[in-house]
Design a protein around this motif. Structure first.
Motif, PDB file in Angstrom:
ATOM      1  N   UNK A 164       4.400  -2.438  -4.321  1.00 51.13           N
ATOM      2  CA  UNK A 164       5.488  -2.801  -3.401  1.00 51.13           C
ATOM      3  C   UNK A 164       5.048  -2.694  -1.940  1.00 51.13           C
ATOM      4  N   UNK A 165       4.408  -1.584  -1.586  1.00 52.32           N
ATOM      5  CA  UNK A 165       3.972  -1.398  -0.207  1.00 52.32           C
ATOM      6  C   UNK A 165       2.926  -2.433   0.173  1.00 52.32           C
ATOM      7  N   UNK A 166       2.041  -2.773  -0.774  1.00 51.50           N
ATOM      8  CA  UNK A 166       1.043  -3.797  -0.510  1.00 51.50           C
ATOM      9  C   UNK A 166       1.683  -5.136  -0.194  1.00 51.50           C
ATOM     10  N   UNK A 167       2.716  -5.509  -0.946  1.00 47.42           N
ATOM     11  CA  UNK A 167       3.413  -6.768  -0.686  1.00 47.42           C
ATOM     12  C   UNK A 167       4.118  -6.735   0.670  1.00 47.42           C
ATOM     13  N   UNK A 168       4.744  -5.609   0.998  1.00 50.40           N
ATOM     14  CA  UNK A 168       5.401  -5.487   2.306  1.00 50.40           C
ATOM     15  C   UNK A 168       4.393  -5.628   3.447  1.00 50.40           C
ATOM     16  N   UNK A 169       3.211  -5.035   3.291  1.00 49.10           N
ATOM     17  CA  UNK A 169       2.167  -5.180   4.315  1.00 49.10           C
ATOM     18  C   UNK A 169       1.710  -6.625   4.417  1.00 49.10           C
ATOM     19  N   UNK A 170       1.640  -7.333   3.291  1.00 50.32           N
ATOM     20  CA  UNK A 170       1.259  -8.737   3.312  1.00 50.32           C
ATOM     21  C   UNK A 170       2.247  -9.583   4.093  1.00 50.32           C
ATOM     22  N   UNK A 171       3.520  -9.222   4.052  1.00 52.62           N
ATOM     23  CA  UNK A 171       4.544  -9.906   4.852  1.00 52.62           C
ATOM     24  C   UNK A 171       4.539  -9.427   6.307  1.00 52.62           C
ATOM     25  N   UNK A 172       3.670  -8.447   6.617  1.00 50.88           N
ATOM     26  CA  UNK A 172       3.599  -7.810   7.938  1.00 50.88           C
ATOM     27  C   UNK A 172       4.932  -7.149   8.302  1.00 50.88           C
ATOM     28  N   UNK A 173       5.546  -6.551   7.294  1.00 53.57           N
ATOM     29  CA  UNK A 173       6.813  -5.828   7.469  1.00 53.57           C
ATOM     30  C   UNK A 173       6.534  -4.365   7.823  1.00 53.57           C
ATOM     31  N   UNK A 174       5.785  -4.157   8.904  1.00 53.88           N
ATOM     32  CA  UNK A 174       5.370  -2.803   9.251  1.00 53.88           C
ATOM     33  C   UNK A 174       6.534  -1.954   9.749  1.00 53.88           C
ATOM     34  N   UNK A 175       7.498  -2.591  10.373  1.00 49.30           N
ATOM     35  CA  UNK A 175       8.686  -1.849  10.814  1.00 49.30           C
ATOM     36  C   UNK A 175       9.449  -1.308   9.606  1.00 49.30           C
ATOM     37  N   UNK A 176       9.558  -2.127   8.566  1.00 49.52           N
ATOM     38  CA  UNK A 176      10.238  -1.691   7.344  1.00 49.52           C
ATOM     39  C   UNK A 176       9.476  -0.569   6.662  1.00 49.52           C
ATOM     40  N   UNK A 177       8.146  -0.705   6.586  1.00 52.03           N
ATOM     41  CA  UNK A 177       7.318   0.339   5.974  1.00 52.03           C
ATOM     42  C   UNK A 177       7.488   1.647   6.739  1.00 52.03           C
ATOM     43  N   UNK A 178       7.571   1.560   8.079  1.00 54.49           N
ATOM     44  CA  UNK A 178       7.756   2.757   8.902  1.00 54.49           C
ATOM     45  C   UNK A 178       9.066   3.458   8.562  1.00 54.49           C
ATOM     46  N   UNK A 179      10.122   2.682   8.412  1.00 51.58           N
ATOM     47  CA  UNK A 179      11.416   3.275   8.072  1.00 51.58           C
ATOM     48  C   UNK A 179      11.373   3.956   6.709  1.00 51.58           C
ATOM     49  N   UNK A 180      10.736   3.295   5.748  1.00 53.04           N
ATOM     50  CA  UNK A 180      10.623   3.883   4.413  1.00 53.04           C
ATOM     51  C   UNK A 180       9.836   5.183   4.478  1.00 53.04           C
ATOM     52  N   UNK A 181       8.728   5.193   5.226  1.00 51.16           N
ATOM     53  CA  UNK A 181       7.906   6.408   5.333  1.00 51.16           C
ATOM     54  C   UNK A 181       8.685   7.563   5.946  1.00 51.16           C
ATOM     55  N   UNK A 182       9.470   7.270   6.966  1.00 49.00           N
ATOM     56  CA  UNK A 182      10.262   8.326   7.618  1.00 49.00           C
ATOM     57  C   UNK A 182      11.296   8.895   6.659  1.00 49.00           C
ATOM     58  N   UNK A 183      12.024   8.019   5.983  1.00 51.11           N
ATOM     59  CA  UNK A 183      13.056   8.485   5.052  1.00 51.11           C
ATOM     60  C   UNK A 183      12.447   9.258   3.888  1.00 51.11           C
ATOM     61  N   UNK A 184      11.307   8.771   3.370  1.00 49.56           N
ATOM     62  CA  UNK A 184      10.640   9.486   2.276  1.00 49.56           C
ATOM     63  C   UNK A 184      10.123  10.845   2.739  1.00 49.56           C
ATOM     64  N   UNK A 185       9.603  10.897   3.963  1.00 48.92           N
ATOM     65  CA  UNK A 185       9.122  12.167   4.512  1.00 48.92           C
ATOM     66  C   UNK A 185      10.250  13.160   4.721  1.00 48.92           C
TER      67      UNK A 185
END
Length: 450
Positions: A164-185
């Motif tokens: 899932x994270x790999x696909x999000x990076x492929x879409x260059x959805x780095x802002x979304x990945x950042x939000x997910x990382x913060x919430x997971x942390x």
């Protein structure tokens, strides 16, 4: 004035000049935008992870913290096979085809999800089956069979999260990945502390499993929204034509990973089988948390580089490809060196924060800090190799590193955590020389002649 313009007005004039140049460059703007959001999420999640590790180490003690470290290393070894290189595969091919062929992009996302589920379940079952044998015969701790079986759930969740994270990076959805990382942390910190308080080592593992489950749920919804915005529909049928991707890219990615996860686990197993091995592993685990902290900034850059390089390759823009690659090699190396020097100077105080048993082992952190500089530089080069579909070469280069790592550990492991840290420094020095030579003669020098 916008917030961005206000911020720029406070920086020196020479910095403003470069900021304007970056903003006017489409490639530079993509890199900095991705770096900003990835960095924002990574900083917060890393701070929370380090704070949790210090508390957990003080609550568990040096030996139990060492057991947690070897369990995580064992999961990491199996994770190589569970993930099957699907995160990297999704990033590369989603970035390359999301604009030119949305249907193919949807098939690749569907194929990645299906294979991740299959390999994740398979590795989960294997770890449950072999946990008693591993704990008794290779880890010299029969009492770890139960915790190892509990940790097997992380294999399935890790495989799904990686795709899932790999696909999000492929879409260059780095802002979304950042939000997910913060919430997971934010979820991981209280879960880890509560888990250790209530059930010790088993509680820590249960907390890691629940944290990964939270991460999977967040990734699932984030990817659905990203695909909708990009006009891509996931497809779970008609994927047979994309199976060649698994042979050309995912298979060598797995084989390359075999030279990292299992080799690292083998070297860690050598350490815990020494006299006072789990206490030494506790020291190494504490210092290695900070090696990971040093590498998270370069990791942000690496996560951005692969989709950008893959996209530039797909567009045939070789000049910008070469400039992006060379700039980021120097940037990652210089950035990591600066952070490693600071961490090394603070090493005695950092190790003391884990407890009195860790205080005198600050040299382990110094050695691992400088090995991180080499790892960060190699990471950028590795993304170039991946973007060029040269994963079989990447596998061979990792094989050479694995041989060097095992040999160096065998010679030095008698010196405990210091010996293992020095072996890592030696092996990554060798790895940088071999990977750098290959990339220069096969990619950079050839592109410069065109």
């Amino acid at each position: 004035m916008s917030a961005k313009e206000i911020a720029i007005s406070f920086v020196p004039s020479f910095v403003r000049k470069y900021a304007r140049r970056i903003e006017s460059s489409p490639t530079g703007h993509r890199l900095t935008r991705g770096a900003f959001w990835s960095l924002s999420g990574a900083v917060i999640s890393r701070i929370l992870a380090l704070a949790a590790s210090i508390l957990v180490a003080r609550m568990l003690g040096k030996e139990e913290f060492g057991k947690l470290g070897i369990i995580q290393s064992t999961v990491g070894m199996f994770q190589v096979f569970a993930g099957f290189g699907l995160g990297l595969t999704a990033t590369k091919y989603v970035a390359e085809f999301r604009l030119s062929d949305p249907a193919k992009t949807g098939r690749i996302i569907g194929l990645s999800a299906m294979v991740a589920a299959v390999t994740g379940v398979l590795m989960l079952l294997l770890l449950i089956l072999f946990a008693p044998w591993l704990s008794e015969h290779t880890l010299a701790a029969p009492d770890l069979a139960g915790p190892l079986r509990l940790s097997a759930l992380m294999l399935l969740l890790g495989a799904l999260n990686g795709a899932q994270t790999g696909a999000l990076a492929g879409f260059e959805e780095f802002r979304t990945i950042a939000r997910v990382n913060v919430l997971a942390g934010l979820a991981n910190f209280p879960l880890m502390v509560a888990g250790v308080y209530l059930a010790g080592l088993r509680g820590a593992i249960a907390a890691l499993v629940v944290s990964m489950g939270v991460n999977w749920v967040l990734n699932h919804f984030a990817l659905r929204f990203a695909m909708k915005r990009a006009g891509v529909s996931v497809s779970f049928s008609g994927n047979a034509g994309e199976l060649k991707v698994l042979w050309r890219f995912s298979t060598p990615a797995v084989l390359a990973g075999i030279m990292v996860g299992p080799v690292t686990w083998t070297c860690n197993a050598m350490l815990v089988n020494q006299a006072n091995g789990y206490a030494e592993m506790g020291v190494f685990n504490a210092a290695n948390q900070w090696r990971g902290a040093i590498l998270f900034l370069p990791g942000v850059v690496e996560a951005i580089i692969l989709p950008v390089l893959s996209n530039l390759r797909g567009e045939g823009d070789r000049l910008r490809y070469r400039k992006v690659l060379l700039y980021n090699i120097w940037f990652n190396g210089a950035l990591t060196l600066a952070v490693a020097v600071i961490i090394s100077l603070l090493a005695p105080f950092i190790m003391a924060s884990y407890g009195n048993g860790f205080r005198s082992n600050y040299l382990v952190l110094v050695l691992l800090s400088f090995s991180a500089v080499l790892t960060a530089t190699i990471g950028v080069i590795g993304q170039a190799i991946a973007s060029e579909d040269r994963m079989w070469w990447g596998m061979l280069l990792n094989l050479l590193w694995g041989c060097a790592m095992i040999c160096a550990t065998w010679l030095l492991v008698a010196y405990g955590a210091k010996g293992l840290a020095f072996a890592i420094l030696i092996s990554y020095t060798f790895h940088l020389l071999t990977v750098g030579a290959y990339t220069y003669f096969s990619l950079i020098r050839q592109e410069g002649r065109k």
